[in-house]
Design a protein around this motif. Structure first.
Motif: not given
Ligand SMILES: [Zn+2]
Length: 387
Positions: A205-207, A213-218
């Motif tokens: 949730l925090e990530a 900007y980090h679409p992979m992590a999102e």
């Protein structure tokens, strides 16, 4: 049965009973004399005795170091390093919950360095001061599903002298092989299943909320939250459910993979409280979660809509996500306030200052001041969720 072999973000084996092949995986990693790092309670368990026995039968010169406490301290690491050097070990098996795995990573990093552990605190380019050639390889076998420390490049260690938790970082303390064996987590009691599971949720949730900007992590964090929504209540009610336990182990590793994107105010406050009060890290995050979301609301409305739609909530917006989290906490018997676990407001100002300067604070969508952190903390003590 769910079985898989992945190589992202490191080599990960997912399978029931895969930890039975620990000796083989050590040999594949070039480790012949591992130091197994765990906590005193697990040291007496059948799973540790079995693992030690199997490794010895396979000819590994394995020894056990079980002096890791919950919220491991600098002293724990020093003692572990002594064992590592005296036993002439050539690798580490991190076996246990987040505390054992964090301690194992800190030992692996600092054992053969000329600098002390604190020199590698996650500030600036401190990690570049380490001699990477002498960092011990680690095989990680998590027995809880929460911290995801088994795929993290950091270790949280308490500096007892200054009563603060410090984050030790080096890219090479990412374990070379992770064994996700759900049978090791079936005996986890309900309160720990809940607290560790909520820690995994807080990472994702925090990530997800963190503005970098980090679409992979999102993307990873979204799917992990969906898995947690469906399987944490099952794992809590039916501890022997292997499918639920497997999904929670994987969602936990996904959380730690995702939080390379950033953490936030839940962790900034939980780290501070953990250093002062020594409560379980996951439980603190679980209690703090709705209060931090409420404080972040102006900056996360759009994202909560996206999360709500992905989770197929009937109310796909901030209020719907908040409702889901409050219901989940109730189902898991998580207390609603910090006062319920004996924390009062006496140290509120100090906690606020510690949280504002915690490394996790930099990932929060709103850059709270120490005074704002104190306010969030006070609300979590009193149970004040709305204005
Ligand atoms: Zn955490």
């Amino acid at each position: 049965m769910l079985e898989a072999q992945w190589n992202y973000p490191t080599a990960i084996t997912v399978a029931e009973h895969c930890s039975d092949k620990l000796a083989q995986y050590c040999q594949e990693a070039g480790i012949s004399a591992p130091l197994m790092v765990t906590d005193p309670i697990l040291a007496d368990s059948k799973m540790v005795r079995n693992a030690l026995g199997a490794c010895r039968l396979s000819g590994l010169a394995i020894q056990l170091f079980s002096g890791v406490q919950g919220n491991p301290t600098g002293q724990n690491i020093e003692t572990g390093i002594r064992h590592y050097l005296e036993g002439q070990h050539d690798g580490i098996i991190a076996f246990g919950g987040g505390s054992s795995i964090d301690a194992a990573k800190a030992i692996a990093l600092a054992a053969n360095q000329s600098l002390s552990l604190w020199e590698f605190e996650d500030k600036g380019n401190n990690w570049k001061k380490a001699d990477t050639d002498v960092i011990a390889p680690i095989i990680a076998v998590p027995t809880t599903a929460g911290t995801g420390s088994e795929v993290g490049r950091a270790a949280v260690i308490t500096d007892e002298e200054h009563q603060v938790k410090k984050i030790i970082f080096h890219p090479k303390i990412m374990p070379v092989h992770v064994l996700l064996d759900p049978t090791l987590t079936t005996a986890l009691p309900q309160p720990l299943t809940a607290a560790t599971g909520m820690d995994a949720l807080s990472h994702n949730l925090e990530a997800f909320c963190s503005p970098s900007y980090h679409p992979m992590a999102e993307a990873i964090s979204l799917e992990a939250m969906r898995m947690i929504m469906h399987y944490l209540p099952v794992a809590y009610l039916d501890g022997d459910n292997i499918q639920a336990r497997t999904h929670m182990l994987v969602a936990s590793t996904m959380g730690a993979t995702a939080f390379q994107k950033g953490l936030g105010a839940m962790h900034a406050i939980a780290h501070s409280l953990g250093a002062v009060y020594n409560h379980h890290h996951g439980l603190l995050n679980a209690i703090l979660m709705p209060y931090v979301l409420a404080a972040n609301q102006p900056k996360i409305n759009e994202k909560m809509g996206r999360l709500g739609r992905y989770l197929a909530l009937t109310q796909p917006n901030f209020d719907g996500v908040m409702k889901w989290i409050l219901t989940l906490r109730q189902e898991l018997n998580i207390p609603h306030t910090l006062a319920d676990i004996g924390i009062d407001s006496q140290q509120a100002q100090r906690i606020g200052e510690m949280a504002a300067s915690d490394a996790a604070a930099s990932g929060n969508p709103v850059p709270f001041t120490a005074t704002q952190y104190t306010d969030i903390f006070n609300r979590a003590v009193d149970g004040t969720l709305t204005n």
